[in-house]
Design an enzyme around this catalytic site. Structure first.
Site, PDB file in Angstrom:
ATOM      1  N   LYS A  13       0.934  -1.207  -0.004  1.00  0.00           N
ATOM      2  CA  LYS A  13      -0.481   0.329   0.218  1.00  0.00           C
ATOM      3  C   LYS A  13       1.077   0.761  -0.147  1.00  0.00           C
ATOM      4  O   LYS A  13       0.617   2.038  -0.917  1.00  0.00           O
ATOM      5  CB  LYS A  13      -0.750   0.108   0.803  1.00  0.00           C
ATOM      6  N   ARG A  88      -9.139   0.944   9.228  1.00  0.00           N
ATOM      7  CA  ARG A  88      -9.238   0.019   9.839  1.00  0.00           C
ATOM      8  C   ARG A  88      -9.708  -0.865  10.576  1.00  0.00           C
ATOM      9  O   ARG A  88     -10.012  -2.057  10.977  1.00  0.00           O
ATOM     10  CB  ARG A  88      -7.371  -0.742  10.533  1.00  0.00           C
ATOM     11  N   ARG A 127      12.018  -8.616   4.848  1.00  0.00           N
ATOM     12  CA  ARG A 127      11.908  -6.693   5.494  1.00  0.00           C
ATOM     13  C   ARG A 127      12.700  -6.256   6.938  1.00  0.00           C
ATOM     14  O   ARG A 127      13.055  -5.611   7.021  1.00  0.00           O
ATOM     15  CB  ARG A 127      11.120  -6.145   4.846  1.00  0.00           C
ATOM     16  N   ARG A 133      11.870  -0.890  11.703  1.00  0.00           N
ATOM     17  CA  ARG A 133      10.866  -0.677  12.466  1.00  0.00           C
ATOM     18  C   ARG A 133      10.794  -1.916  13.053  1.00  0.00           C
ATOM     19  O   ARG A 133      10.684  -2.703  13.248  1.00  0.00           O
ATOM     20  CB  ARG A 133       9.658  -0.723  11.010  1.00  0.00           C
ATOM     21  N   ARG A 144       0.076  -7.998  13.403  1.00  0.00           N
ATOM     22  CA  ARG A 144      -1.327  -6.966  12.757  1.00  0.00           C
ATOM     23  C   ARG A 144      -1.779  -8.382  11.947  1.00  0.00           C
ATOM     24  O   ARG A 144      -2.417  -7.730  11.283  1.00  0.00           O
ATOM     25  CB  ARG A 144       0.169  -6.830  11.726  1.00  0.00           C
TER      26      ARG A 144
END
Ligand code: AMP
Length: 188
Positions: A13, A88, A127, A133, A144
């Site tokens: 996204k 969300r 990643r 992060r 998540r």
């Protein structure tokens, strides 16, 4: 033109939103980016949400709705927003409709990036190392993904009339093309 980019974490996204900003001059409204900025600046809000975000849980509707509301005038001035990671929950979706209606605007299109869970896990695993992060680690990512499946995916029927599904598994350019097509298609 107000667009929601919908999809699970690591679906692409943010990547697609940034491209649309460059190519179409739209404004990206990413609640995740806003919250990370609050954490980086060590503001009161940042301190409040840091632990929640690190665990991969959702922060309260109230917080993210207020963040979005603040940025709507800027998006309107640019001719439209790309909502990335918002809404969300159903409460967020309803609040967004209300805020936009109050400004004589609406959501025009919802693009859902479809990526299956196994592919997501593979993407994110690559990643973890370089992301920086705090929530890019196996435990938080699992939370998540669960939050997406339990709290966010059930929103899809709410947007049914505006929904275009795009296969998010392909190369970035192919996904971009599919999104462009959806954006440029005539709408009623
Ligand atoms: P993102 O960058 O969109 O993946 O968001 C990172 C994290 O920020 C999420 O895992 C949540 O903890 C928080 N967050 C971002 N957007 C929202 C939202 N709309 N509602 C609740 N929490 C959010």
């Amino acid at each position: 033109m107000n667009l929601i980019l919908f999809g699970p974490p690591a679906a692409g996204k943010g990547t697609q939103a940034k491209r649309l900003v460059e190519q179409r001059g739209m404004v990206q409204l990413s609640t995740g980016d806003m919250l990370r900025a609050a954490i980086a600046s060590k503001s009161e809000l940042g301190l409040k949400v840091e632990g929640i975000m690190q665990r991969g849980e959702l922060v309260s509707d109230e917080i993210v709705i207020a963040l979005i509301e603040e940025r709507l005038p800027e998006a309107e001035a640019a001719g439209g927003a790309i909502f990335d990671g918002f809404p969300r929950t159903l409460a967020q979706a309803e609040a967004l409709d209300k805020m936009l209606a109050g400004r004589g605007a609406k959501i025009d299109l919802v693009v859902r990036l479809k990526v299956d869970d196994a592919a997501l896990m593979e993407r994110i695993a690559g990643r973890f190392a370089e992301s920086g992060r705090a929530d890019d680690n196996p435990e938080s990512f699992k939370v998540r993904l669960e939050a997406y499946n339990k709290q966010t995916a059930p929103l899809l029927p709410y947007y049914q009339a505006k929904l275009v599904e795009v296969d998010g598994m392909g190369p970035i350019d192919t996904v971009a093309q599919a999104i462009d097509q959806a954006l440029d298609a005539p709408r009623g």
